[in-house]
Design a protein around this motif. Structure first.
Motif, PDB file in Angstrom:
ATOM      1  N   ASN A  51     -29.323   0.058  10.768  1.00 22.06           N
ATOM      2  CA  ASN A  51     -29.736   1.453  10.757  1.00 22.06           C
ATOM      3  C   ASN A  51     -29.099   2.255   9.635  1.00 22.06           C
ATOM      4  OD1 ASN A  51     -31.370   1.222  13.045  1.00 22.06           O
ATOM      5  ND2 ASN A  51     -29.567   1.317  14.361  1.00 22.06           N
ATOM      6  N   SER A  52     -28.048   1.698   9.007  1.00 20.49           N
ATOM      7  CA  SER A  52     -27.392   2.453   7.954  1.00 20.49           C
ATOM      8  C   SER A  52     -28.267   2.451   6.707  1.00 20.49           C
ATOM      9  CB  SER A  52     -26.028   1.851   7.634  1.00 20.49           C
ATOM     10  OG  SER A  52     -26.195   0.691   6.877  1.00 20.49           O
ATOM     11  N   ALA A  53     -28.011   3.410   5.826  1.00 20.95           N
ATOM     12  CA  ALA A  53     -28.849   3.549   4.633  1.00 20.95           C
ATOM     13  C   ALA A  53     -28.833   2.283   3.799  1.00 20.95           C
ATOM     14  CB  ALA A  53     -28.369   4.733   3.810  1.00 20.95           C
ATOM     15  N   SER A  54     -27.681   1.600   3.734  1.00 20.58           N
ATOM     16  CA  SER A  54     -27.629   0.400   2.895  1.00 20.58           C
ATOM     17  C   SER A  54     -28.117  -0.843   3.634  1.00 20.58           C
ATOM     18  CB  SER A  54     -26.210   0.183   2.380  1.00 20.58           C
ATOM     19  OG  SER A  54     -25.308   0.109   3.464  1.00 20.58           O
ATOM     20  N   GLY A  55     -28.130  -0.789   4.967  1.00 20.83           N
ATOM     21  CA  GLY A  55     -28.460  -2.008   5.708  1.00 20.83           C
ATOM     22  C   GLY A  55     -29.892  -2.076   6.182  1.00 20.83           C
ATOM     23  N   ASN A  56     -30.661  -1.021   5.892  1.00 21.15           N
ATOM     24  CA  ASN A  56     -32.014  -0.934   6.419  1.00 21.15           C
ATOM     25  C   ASN A  56     -32.996  -1.683   5.542  1.00 21.15           C
ATOM     26  OD1 ASN A  56     -34.685   1.118   6.602  1.00 21.15           O
ATOM     27  ND2 ASN A  56     -33.754   0.499   8.498  1.00 21.15           N
ATOM     28  N   GLN A 141     -24.248   7.678   7.707  1.00 20.17           N
ATOM     29  CA  GLN A 141     -25.315   7.536   6.707  1.00 20.17           C
ATOM     30  C   GLN A 141     -26.467   6.716   7.277  1.00 20.17           C
ATOM     31  OE1 GLN A 141     -25.644   8.721   3.720  1.00 20.17           O
ATOM     32  NE2 GLN A 141     -23.643   9.565   3.210  1.00 20.17           N
ATOM     33  N   HIS A 142     -27.222   7.332   8.151  1.00 13.52           N
ATOM     34  CA  HIS A 142     -28.391   6.670   8.719  1.00 13.52           C
ATOM     35  C   HIS A 142     -29.481   6.591   7.656  1.00 13.52           C
ATOM     36  CE1 HIS A 142     -31.842   5.988  11.390  1.00 13.52           C
ATOM     37  NE2 HIS A 142     -30.959   5.545  12.266  1.00 13.52           N
ATOM     38  N   ALA A 143     -30.336   5.553   7.753  1.00 11.30           N
ATOM     39  CA  ALA A 143     -31.386   5.400   6.744  1.00 11.30           C
ATOM     40  C   ALA A 143     -32.368   6.565   6.800  1.00 11.30           C
ATOM     41  CB  ALA A 143     -32.111   4.086   6.969  1.00 11.30           C
ATOM     42  N   ASN A 144     -32.574   7.113   7.971  1.00 12.74           N
ATOM     43  CA  ASN A 144     -33.567   8.186   8.096  1.00 12.74           C
ATOM     44  C   ASN A 144     -33.131   9.165   9.186  1.00 12.74           C
ATOM     45  OD1 ASN A 144     -35.894   9.652   7.769  1.00 12.74           O
ATOM     46  ND2 ASN A 144     -37.112   8.316   9.093  1.00 12.74           N
ATOM     47  N   TRP A 222     -19.168   2.470  10.440  1.00 12.22           N
ATOM     48  CA  TRP A 222     -20.603   2.375  10.708  1.00 12.22           C
ATOM     49  C   TRP A 222     -21.391   2.330   9.393  1.00 12.22           C
ATOM     50  CZ3 TRP A 222     -25.366   4.746  10.229  1.00 12.22           C
ATOM     51  CH2 TRP A 222     -26.318   4.420  11.206  1.00 12.22           C
ATOM     52  N   ASN A 223     -20.930   3.072   8.376  1.00 14.07           N
ATOM     53  CA  ASN A 223     -21.653   3.148   7.105  1.00 14.07           C
ATOM     54  C   ASN A 223     -21.524   1.874   6.275  1.00 14.07           C
ATOM     55  OD1 ASN A 223     -22.370   5.744   7.746  1.00 14.07           O
ATOM     56  ND2 ASN A 223     -20.745   6.689   6.531  1.00 14.07           N
ATOM     57  N   THR A 224     -20.292   1.356   6.171  1.00 14.13           N
ATOM     58  CA  THR A 224     -20.105   0.215   5.261  1.00 14.13           C
ATOM     59  C   THR A 224     -19.395  -0.968   5.904  1.00 14.13           C
ATOM     60  OG1 THR A 224     -18.020   1.160   4.506  1.00 14.13           O
ATOM     61  CG2 THR A 224     -19.969   1.689   3.211  1.00 14.13           C
TER      62      THR A 224
ATOM     63  N   ALA B  86     -23.153  -4.479  -6.159  1.00 12.72           N
ATOM     64  CA  ALA B  86     -24.531  -4.926  -6.294  1.00 12.72           C
ATOM     65  C   ALA B  86     -25.331  -4.316  -5.152  1.00 12.72           C
ATOM     66  CB  ALA B  86     -24.585  -6.444  -6.245  1.00 12.72           C
ATOM     67  N   PHE B  87     -26.030  -3.224  -5.432  1.00 10.58           N
ATOM     68  CA  PHE B  87     -26.727  -2.530  -4.344  1.00 10.58           C
ATOM     69  C   PHE B  87     -27.811  -3.405  -3.728  1.00 10.58           C
ATOM     70  CE2 PHE B  87     -29.880  -1.683  -7.577  1.00 10.58           C
ATOM     71  CZ  PHE B  87     -31.060  -1.640  -6.864  1.00 10.58           C
ATOM     72  N   SER B  88     -28.353  -4.342  -4.543  1.00 11.93           N
ATOM     73  CA  SER B  88     -29.440  -5.175  -4.031  1.00 11.93           C
ATOM     74  C   SER B  88     -28.912  -6.231  -3.081  1.00 11.93           C
ATOM     75  CB  SER B  88     -30.182  -5.838  -5.190  1.00 11.93           C
ATOM     76  OG  SER B  88     -29.290  -6.630  -5.933  1.00 11.93           O
ATOM     77  N   ARG B  89     -27.611  -6.420  -3.038  1.00 11.59           N
ATOM     78  CA  ARG B  89     -27.041  -7.410  -2.131  1.00 11.59           C
ATOM     79  C   ARG B  89     -26.110  -6.739  -1.141  1.00 11.59           C
ATOM     80  NH1 ARG B  89     -26.685 -12.658  -4.900  1.00 11.59           N
ATOM     81  NH2 ARG B  89     -24.590 -12.894  -4.132  1.00 11.59           N
ATOM     82  N   GLY B  90     -26.595  -5.660  -0.532  1.00 14.88           N
ATOM     83  CA  GLY B  90     -25.837  -4.985   0.506  1.00 14.88           C
ATOM     84  C   GLY B  90     -24.491  -4.481   0.022  1.00 14.88           C
ATOM     85  N   ASP B  91     -24.441  -3.937  -1.192  1.00 15.56           N
ATOM     86  CA  ASP B  91     -23.224  -3.339  -1.742  1.00 15.56           C
ATOM     87  C   ASP B  91     -22.085  -4.332  -1.905  1.00 15.56           C
ATOM     88  OD1 ASP B  91     -24.624  -1.046  -1.816  1.00 15.56           O
ATOM     89  OD2 ASP B  91     -23.561  -0.035  -0.203  1.00 15.56           O
ATOM     90  N   GLN B  92     -22.403  -5.590  -2.039  1.00 11.53           N
ATOM     91  CA  GLN B  92     -21.350  -6.581  -2.283  1.00 11.53           C
ATOM     92  C   GLN B  92     -20.714  -6.296  -3.650  1.00 11.53           C
ATOM     93  OE1 GLN B  92     -22.780 -10.497  -3.058  1.00 11.53           O
ATOM     94  NE2 GLN B  92     -20.966 -11.504  -2.244  1.00 11.53           N
ATOM     95  N   PRO B  93     -19.379  -6.357  -3.770  1.00 12.67           N
ATOM     96  CA  PRO B  93     -18.786  -6.165  -5.100  1.00 12.67           C
ATOM     97  C   PRO B  93     -19.294  -7.241  -6.059  1.00 12.67           C
ATOM     98  CG  PRO B  93     -17.101  -6.129  -3.396  1.00 12.67           C
ATOM     99  CD  PRO B  93     -18.371  -6.536  -2.731  1.00 12.67           C
ATOM    100  N   VAL B  94     -19.622  -6.832  -7.296  1.00 18.22           N
ATOM    101  CA  VAL B  94     -20.187  -7.781  -8.258  1.00 18.22           C
ATOM    102  C   VAL B  94     -19.224  -8.934  -8.519  1.00 18.22           C
ATOM    103  CG1 VAL B  94     -20.890  -8.044 -10.653  1.00 18.22           C
ATOM    104  CG2 VAL B  94     -21.688  -6.091  -9.340  1.00 18.22           C
TER     105      VAL B  94
END
Lengths: 597, 517
Positions: A51-56, A141-144, A222-224, B86-94
């Protein structure tokens, strides 16, 4: 194959379970000891809070589908199915819209802690963006985050959770669900808290007291804190990040390579899965995935079909395949505001002339040919899609198609004659130049363009190729107005939610690249958002589409074909589904094949 | 020398900075990380775009964003790398992504490159020695074909015949007599082509090899060896004897008594140690055991050589040590083959062992038995290694052939022949070393390039190395990921460039790097 020996035991077990317990089945595990299956997907999970912005995203959603219990899921119709053994939900009041969620008594996380209202409270404060920092930014930081939908903090007690929407909201059924475990997030943020009950209590109290300072650490987790690309078996078993409320839990995670799921021994509700272990391997290349199935390394795989891929899959000696629909549909959009042939401004503001040209152009798109020549070879059951808002097969599709005016479009030949007539009647000189965009490098859309260009020439359009690979017209900072007169691309449906179409067709909305503006459409879409009666929802959708078709704004063409293939000597019960999570939708029905069957 | 290196390093630094700027600008200007979200009808797209823009600082123009990146990357010099996420890989550090990708790439490409070098040089030399023979023409023809083959196609064919069909064969191995005879004839033909000489001699060789190969295949088939392959003491003995003979030949010491005795003794010792070593393999179940065994055998060989060697003891000891170390290979293979049956039972393959995707079987990656894991890795490495090798062998073959021909035409080779040295001494002792000079520089270049991975091979074999990292980064418009890739490959390329220059001067005393002399 090693699956052979185990099947007899499954059958016996299953049968005896039915006999012993009659029809009111308590949960009986049907997991076959030591059974394992490996399946392929093109990307792997990297975050366990979807559900987080980066995990959605889809890859994370696939794994979450195995490890997160939910109140409902999409089947392959596609239609929303309730999972009442996990929990139930009901609408307790229409005005104000009040909904009550109740988790079943025996539902627990994989560490044995009950799934309860504390978890739903965490889901609620994140989904509805309840807590904000001093600058007005969301803490979680929810996706929506939808702080426009529900703002009254509900109480959390026991296994039930009831809250009120500020306004009637059509998609309430898919708006809310349980996310990550509240006690897990709290204990990750505050390692000194070791008792889950204490963690839940501290969390519920902090929310009630609006203790933002205390919650900030939970929010950081929750965010990261759920971003993980690697975990050994020991880490996965220990870590609170991988708490599961579904039939499987994470056993091992290796970045970019595979994730292994193992049957959750605490899972005692819902349909029982059959495999003890499911390994999802990352394979990006579909050809490699076909050969991996042939070699026995992988048992199920999927991919975007091409003629070559289909030929390979058909050649599998022990394989079966299913060609079906994917969630994306192809459509052509016409631009209303760039001074081109579809803009009334080109005819001195003459709306009727512009409409005639738009109608003639959409009529000159050979949908029948495109289906027959490009899509049917990949999906023999493919049909022209006639609705802009709903997926074929979904509950309202047929009634909407009957009412939206899509019957204006007949066969390709009829359409050409009709288009010529319309242009002649409106007194428009041909040839008309149409700047047409498709993503350069996309072979299928290149072929579609060829067919369209050829057919449109018969009507009197000279279709000019303005393709480029970078979709620049979608970037408003570069092109506030779409420079192309017509564009072809796909919209993807991620759910059956009714809302969201205003993003594409609403005046000035971010995904409206065609400069389309129709106040009736805007108003009807707004009304749709707060309509709770499914029958009226269908009528409103049909009304919106009727406007769109009458304006000749956009033409749907086909549903993307999808293809899955599997080793039929190893597994049965596999089938495809158009919506995310694709062929994983019924993983509990995947069954090891016995030699006898 | 020092001056040369420091000057080269300074120039390298400038090259890297400029190149990184160019690459950054190219990627940043042509890719749009928000594009997927822009064309998404997902309701949350706007919110996600805002968050992503903030995370990647997209409001900063690429020109200035480069310097933000550079500041983080410059931290690497003082051990505080910040290559971004790397935002495309779930914010994994490069940096973390690069670590796993590099390990994966190295394990794939190093072996392939070493084997390609060994085989490439060997084939190149034999073609040069048989210049303008049918064998030479055949190899040249093959080299050009392989050189021009698209690797994705080679890979797909390899999987079809090297894995799927071969595994089916291993599941129910049966070699009809006709096929055995046919294969024997093929081997015979190849052997006579390599050996060359007069027609009668060639026919003899061809006949002998054909008969031997056919008999071997028939025996292997009759004993169902392919169903349950093993090496055992017999296989180890034969392999060690083969290695000893090859080394004797390669060092042109076939006719020197002390060499033969020392190396023969070493080989015999290895065979004698086969049984006690079984316990070592079993109890020291650790990858390092391979190195340990190789070292011990090398030392034993060296000692034997030292005592038997007489006047040439240094030389003899060195060669015997090499034989000892190389003999570890059949010993290790023997261990892997012992686990064949266990492995096929654990594996999900329909039959056989050859895998087509990935670096290992997920369920076996954490198996406690080192040798079983090694067998699993080997089964996964075979096909991508062959795919990579086929193409680089072609190149090495051509280089070696050309260089050796040139060297053989030089005066000092004629002198060597004139003073009555036999042909193998002339080639192996005199010509071969000078042939290696240009090859060594090419190899150094290649090592720099292989760190960059093999984009297509990695994708086709679902191997998650540097190549797939790069294409993933480009595909997802992830500038940080692409720059991380560039940094590693860029540094590797220039570093090995310098190594190549230095190697050149070490191998060839005529070349000086500094200007003083």
């Amino acid at each position: 194959m090693k699956f052979k020996r185990i099947l007899a035991s499954v059958a016996t077990l299953g049968a005896s379970a039915v006999v012993l317990t009659g029809c009111a089945l308590p949960y009986q595990s049907e997991v076959v000891a030591d059974s394992a299956i490996t399946v392929a997907w093109n990307d792997l999970a990297s975050e366990f809070n979807t559900n987080s912005a980066s995990g959605n995203n889809t890859a994370n959603a696939v794994v979450a589908y195995f490890t997160n219990g939910s109140f409902s899921y999409y089947d392959n119709t596609p239609a929303l199915q309730k999972s009442e053994q996990f929990g139930t939900y009901e609408k307790t009041s229409d005005s104000p819209l009040t909904v009550k969620y109740t988790i079943a008594d025996n539902v627990v996380w994989s560490d044995g802690v009950a799934v309860d209202s504390a978890d739903m409270l965490l889901a609620w404060i994140t989904t509805f963006g309840y807590f904000k920092d001093a600058d007005g930014g969301y803490i979680f930081q929810h996706a929506n985050p939808r702080d426009d939908l529900s703002t009254e903090l509900p109480a959390a007690e026991g296994k039930s959770f009831e809250f009120t929407y500020d306004k009637a909201y059509v998609d309430w059924e898919v708006q809310f669900g349980v996310g990550v475990a509240a006690h897990g997030a709290v204990m990750l943020a505050y390692p000194e808290i070791t008792d889950p009950a204490e963690a839940k209590k501290a969390f519920v109290e902090a929310v009630a007291a609006e203790d933002i300072e205390w919650l900030q650490k939970v929010a950081d987790v929750w965010n990261t804190g759920y971003q993980k690309t690697d975990a050994t078996a020991a880490e996965a078993a220990e870590s609170l990040v991988f708490l599961s409320s579904g039939p499987y839990k994470i056993e091992e995670l290796v970045a970019d390579d595979h994730v292994t799921l193992v049957a959750n021994d605490k899972y005692t509700w819902g349909p029982s899965p059959k495999y003890e272990r499911i390994t999802i391997r990352e394979i990006g290349d579909p050809t490699a995935a076909v050969q991996a199935v042939a070699n026995g390394e992988v048992q199920i795989a999927s991919g975007q079909p091409t003629a070559d891929l289909l030929a390979l899959v058909e050649g599998l000696t022990d394989g079966e395949y299913e060609a079906g629909n994917d969630a994306t549909f192809e459509h052509v959009d016409l631009t209303f505001n760039n001074g081109g042939p579809f803009d009334p401004a080109a005819y001195g503001g003459d709306e009727a002339k512009a409409l005639a040209v738009r109608q003639a152009f959409l009529l000159s798109i050979p949908r029948g040919q495109i289906i027959d020549k490009i899509i049917k070879p990949l999906n023999p059951t493919a049909e022209v899609r006639n609705s802009l808002l709903t997926v074929p097969g979904s509950p309202n599709y047929d009634s909407i198609v009957a009412a939206n005016g899509s019957d204006f479009y007949g066969t390709d030949d009829e359409n050409v004659t009709k288009a010529q007539q319309i242009l002649a009647d409106a007194g428009i000189d041909t040839p008309i130049e149409v700047k047409f965009w498709y993503p350069a490098g996309n072979v299928r859309r290149g072929q579609e363009f060829q067919l369209i260009q050829e057919n449109a020439a018969k009507v009197g359009f000279s279709v000019v190729d303005t393709s480029e690979p970078d979709w620049l017209f979608t970037d408003p900072s570069q092109f506030p107005v779409n420079p192309h007169d017509a564009v072809i691309f796909g919209w993807q449906s991620t759910s059956l939610a009714v809302t969201g179409s205003d993003q594409m067709y609403g005046d000035g909305k971010p995904s409206n690249f065609q400069g389309y503006s129709n106040s009736v459409v805007d108003e009807t879409l707004a009304a749709l958002e707060t309509e709770l009666d499914p029958a009226v929802q269908g009528e409103l959708q049909a009304a919106v589409e009727a406007e769109l078709f009458a304006d000749a704004a956009s033409l749907p063409i086909f549903q993307f074909p999808g293809l899955i293939w599997w080793d039929s000597t190893a597994v049965e019960g596999v089938s495809s589904a158009p919506l995310s999570p694709g062929y994983f939708w019924n993983f509990w029905e995947w069954t090891p094949v016995s030699a006898a069957s | 020398m020092l001056k040369f290196i420091s000057r080269r390093l300074a120039a390298t630094f400038v090259v890297l900075i400029v190149a990184s700027f160019v690459v950054y600008m190219l990627v940043a200007l042509t890719s749009d990380p928000l594009r997927d979200l822009r064309v998404s009808n997902d309701q949350s797209a706007q919110h996600k775009m805002a968050i992503l823009s903030e995370k990647l600082q997209l409001d900063v123009p690429p020109f200035f964003r480069y310097f933000l990146w550079l500041r983080g990357a410059a931290g690497c010099v003082i051990g505080q790398c910040d290559l971004g996420i790397a935002f495309s890989r779930g914010d994994q550090p490069v940096a973390a992504a690069l670590g796993t990708a590099m390990a994966s790439t190295l394990s794939l490409v190093v072996l392939a490159t070493i084997l390609a070098i060994v085989f490439g040089i060997a084939i190149g030399m034999t073609t040069a020695l048989r210049q303008y023979s049918a064998y030479d023409y055949t190899v040249t023809f093959g080299a050009f074909i392989f050189y021009s083959l698209p690797i994705f196609w080679v890979a797909v064919l390899l999987k079809e015949f090297g894995a799927i069909k071969f595994n089916e064969f291993l599941g129910a191995p049966d070699i009809p007599l006709g096929v055995a005879i046919g294969l024997g004839l093929v081997f015979g033909f190849i052997a006579q082509a390599i050996v060359g000489g007069r027609l009668v001699a060639r026919l003899k060789i061809a006949g002998a090899v054909a008969v031997l190969a056919t008999i071997l295949l028939v025996i292997l088939d009759a004993t169902q060896w392919f169903a349950q392959p093993s090496i055992g003491i017999i296989g180890v003995t034969l392999s060690v004897a083969g290695i000893a003979a090859f080394i004797l030949f390669a060092t042109s010491s076939m006719s020197k008594r002390r060499y033969v005795i020392a190396i023969g003794a070493t080989a015999a010792l290895v065979v004698a140690l086969w049984f006690p070593l079984q316990f070592v393999w079993f109890f020291l179940n650790n990858p390092l055991t391979v190195i340990l065994v190789a070292l011990v055998l090398a030392v034993l060989g060296w000692l034997l050589g030292w005592f038997i060697g007489g006047d040439d003891r240094k030389d003899v000891a060195r060669i015997a040590a090499i034989v000892g170390a190389l003999a570890t290979i059949p010993l290790l293979l023997d261990q892997l083959f012992i686990r064949w049956e266990t492995y096929t039972n654990l594996s999900s393959l329909k039959s056989g062992v050859i895998a087509t995707i990935g670096a290992n079987t997920p369920t076996m990656a954490s198996h406690p038995d080192t040798w079983l894991r090694m067998l699993d890795s080997a089964a996964h490495l075979v096909l991508p290694t062959i795919a990579l090798m086929v193409i680089s062998i072609a190149a090495y073959t051509r280089y070696t052939r050309a260089t050796l021909l040139e060297v053989l035409n030089q005066d000092y080779v004629r002198t060597a022949r004139a003073k009555g040295l036999n042909e193998s001494t002339v080639v192996m002792r005199h010509a071969f070393r000078n042939t290696l000079i240009p090859i060594a520089t090419i190899i150094a270049f290649d090592f720099g390039a292989i760190i960059g991975g093999a984009i297509i091979t990695e994708r086709v074999f679902a191997w998650q190395g540097m190549g797939s990292l790069f294409s993933y980064g480009l595909h997802h418009s992830d500038v940080n990921l692409v720059m991380g890739f560039f940094l590693v490959t860029g540094i590797a390329t220039v570093a090995f460039n310098i190594v190549a220059d230095i190697t050149y001067s070490v191998l060839d005393p005529r070349i000086r790097l500094s200007e003083e002399a």
